[in-house]
Each structure stands twice: as structure tokens, then as C-alpha cells.
Design a protein around this motif. Structure first.
Motif, PDB file in Angstrom:
ATOM      1  N   ILE A  53      44.197  31.576  31.891  1.00 10.05           N
ATOM      2  CA  ILE A  53      44.753  32.416  32.963  1.00 10.05           C
ATOM      3  C   ILE A  53      46.276  32.256  32.995  1.00 10.05           C
ATOM      4  CG2 ILE A  53      44.885  32.707  35.467  1.00 10.05           C
ATOM      5  CD1 ILE A  53      41.873  31.932  35.503  1.00 10.05           C
ATOM      6  N   VAL A  56      47.987  34.225  30.229  1.00 10.53           N
ATOM      7  CA  VAL A  56      48.096  35.669  30.499  1.00 10.53           C
ATOM      8  C   VAL A  56      49.210  35.917  31.505  1.00 10.53           C
ATOM      9  CG1 VAL A  56      46.934  37.683  31.481  1.00 10.53           C
ATOM     10  CG2 VAL A  56      45.703  36.189  29.908  1.00 10.53           C
ATOM     11  N   HIS A  62      47.100  38.223  25.845  1.00 10.02           N
ATOM     12  CA  HIS A  62      46.737  39.517  26.442  1.00 10.02           C
ATOM     13  C   HIS A  62      45.572  39.372  27.414  1.00 10.02           C
ATOM     14  CE1 HIS A  62      45.558  43.771  26.629  1.00 10.02           C
ATOM     15  NE2 HIS A  62      46.809  43.991  26.299  1.00 10.02           N
ATOM     16  N   TYR A  63      45.606  40.157  28.452  1.00  6.56           N
ATOM     17  CA  TYR A  63      44.555  40.185  29.475  1.00  6.56           C
ATOM     18  C   TYR A  63      43.175  40.398  28.863  1.00  6.56           C
ATOM     19  CZ  TYR A  63      41.810  42.280  33.290  1.00  6.56           C
ATOM     20  OH  TYR A  63      40.828  42.585  34.190  1.00  6.56           O
ATOM     21  N   ASP A  64      43.076  41.296  27.895  1.00  6.24           N
ATOM     22  CA  ASP A  64      41.783  41.606  27.274  1.00  6.24           C
ATOM     23  C   ASP A  64      41.213  40.438  26.477  1.00  6.24           C
ATOM     24  OD1 ASP A  64      41.681  44.185  28.319  1.00  6.24           O
ATOM     25  OD2 ASP A  64      42.824  45.009  26.643  1.00  6.24           O
ATOM     26  N   ASP A  65      42.022  39.416  26.210  1.00  7.00           N
ATOM     27  CA  ASP A  65      41.528  38.234  25.505  1.00  7.00           C
ATOM     28  C   ASP A  65      40.737  37.301  26.425  1.00  7.00           C
ATOM     29  OD1 ASP A  65      42.693  39.152  23.183  1.00  7.00           O
ATOM     30  OD2 ASP A  65      44.511  37.926  23.415  1.00  7.00           O
ATOM     31  N   LEU A  66      40.795  37.532  27.743  1.00  7.76           N
ATOM     32  CA  LEU A  66      40.002  36.735  28.673  1.00  7.76           C
ATOM     33  C   LEU A  66      38.557  37.214  28.618  1.00  7.76           C
ATOM     34  CD1 LEU A  66      42.384  36.653  31.773  1.00  7.76           C
ATOM     35  CD2 LEU A  66      41.911  34.783  30.183  1.00  7.76           C
ATOM     36  N   ASP A  67      37.658  36.346  28.217  1.00 10.28           N
ATOM     37  CA  ASP A  67      36.252  36.721  28.079  1.00 10.28           C
ATOM     38  C   ASP A  67      35.509  36.714  29.412  1.00 10.28           C
ATOM     39  OD1 ASP A  67      36.503  37.001  25.314  1.00 10.28           O
ATOM     40  OD2 ASP A  67      36.085  34.871  24.979  1.00 10.28           O
ATOM     41  N   PRO A  69      34.882  37.607  33.148  1.00  9.95           N
ATOM     42  CA  PRO A  69      35.303  38.617  34.129  1.00  9.95           C
ATOM     43  C   PRO A  69      35.924  38.000  35.375  1.00  9.95           C
ATOM     44  CG  PRO A  69      33.006  38.973  33.498  1.00  9.95           C
ATOM     45  CD  PRO A  69      33.467  37.716  32.833  1.00  9.95           C
ATOM     46  N   GLN A  72      39.515  37.377  34.602  1.00 16.52           N
ATOM     47  CA  GLN A  72      40.226  38.655  34.693  1.00 16.52           C
ATOM     48  C   GLN A  72      40.470  39.039  36.151  1.00 16.52           C
ATOM     49  OE1 GLN A  72      37.781  41.363  32.416  1.00 16.52           O
ATOM     50  NE2 GLN A  72      38.830  40.849  30.505  1.00 16.52           N
ATOM     51  N   VAL A  75      43.442  37.109  37.478  1.00 14.57           N
ATOM     52  CA  VAL A  75      44.689  37.669  36.954  1.00 14.57           C
ATOM     53  C   VAL A  75      45.026  38.976  37.673  1.00 14.57           C
ATOM     54  CG1 VAL A  75      45.772  38.700  34.919  1.00 14.57           C
ATOM     55  CG2 VAL A  75      44.533  36.533  34.712  1.00 14.57           C
ATOM     56  N   ARG A  76      44.029  39.834  37.865  1.00 17.63           N
ATOM     57  CA  ARG A  76      44.283  41.097  38.572  1.00 17.63           C
ATOM     58  C   ARG A  76      44.754  40.852  40.002  1.00 17.63           C
ATOM     59  NH1 ARG A  76      39.477  42.497  36.142  1.00 17.63           N
ATOM     60  NH2 ARG A  76      38.384  42.440  38.136  1.00 17.63           N
TER      61      ARG A  76
END
Length: 126
Positions: A53, A56, A62-67, A69, A72, A75-76
């Protein structure tokens, strides 16, 4: 309106929050609340890799590298709060005026108005 309850915190945490808060246009109390929300979410899911985290959020990966959810979602949540504070701190009119640049905006009736740099008078755009 949210209930505000006074609490005691370590002097070092307060000093860190006071130092970090201006960068995000927050008070020390708002910074501590922000850190508390992030910490709460991270502790709820011990399997979330904190270093991933942080990477990112620091722009190292990259955000999409976080497996996960949930990672993610954390981060959001941070991004949403950072964007909110960034938008609230914007004063584009002052920036354009200071640089002597024209800018356009909508008036109360929805008409485009061009503001010229040498004057604060509005000129309707056609």
C-alpha cells in the motif's frame, strides 16, 4: 455534525501530525484522524501487505498491482481524501490574476464570461 471527543495522545505523534498536516491542508487533529482511519482499515485485515500500500501511495508501484481488493480500497480512500483537500485548496482565479492570464468562467445565468488579465471586469463571450 460529528461528535468530537478530546483525547490524550503522545507528544511525538502530535508533533508529527502538526508537521505533516500543512502539506495536505489539514489541521493536526484532522491529520491524526486521517491516520487513525487508515490504521483502522489496515488492522482490520492483517493480511494486507502494508508495504505494498505504501509503495502505491508513494508512486513506486501501480494500483493495479495490488491483488487484495481491501488494499485497493484503502488506497482509494486515501486518494479520495487527498483529492478533496487538494480541490478545496485551489484558488485558480488568484493564480491566473497573479500571472496576468485571462480566464473564463460561468456567471449565475450560465453564460461564459472572460476575465481579462489587466482588468477585473467581465466580458461576455460570444
Amino acid at each position: 455534525m460529528p461528535l468530537s471527543i478530546p483525547i490524550r495522545i503522545d507528544d511525538g505523534i502530535y508533533a508529527s501530525a502538526k508537521a505533516a498536516a500543512p502539506a495536505m491542508d489539514r489541521s493536526a487533529a484532522q491529520q491524526i484522524s486521517h491516520w487513525a482511519r487508515i490504521g483502522r482499515e489496515m488492522e482490520r485485515s492483517r493480511e494486507i501487505p502494508h508495504s505494498d500500500i505504501a509503495a502505491v501511495l508513494n508512486g513506486e508501484t501501480h494500483y493495479d498491482d495490488l491483488d487484495d481488493p481491501r488494499a485497493q480500497a484503502i488506497v482509494r480512500a486515501v486518494w479520495v481524501e487527498e483529492m478533496k483537500h487538494w480541490r478545496e485548496s485551489l484558488d485558480l482565479e488568484a493564480e491566473f490574476v497573479a500571472k496576468g492570464l485571462p480566464f473564463a468562467e460561468l456567471d449565475e445565468s450560465g453564460e461564459v464570461v472572460v476575465r481579462e488579465p489587466a482588468s477585473s471586469t467581465a466580458v461576455p463571450s460570444r
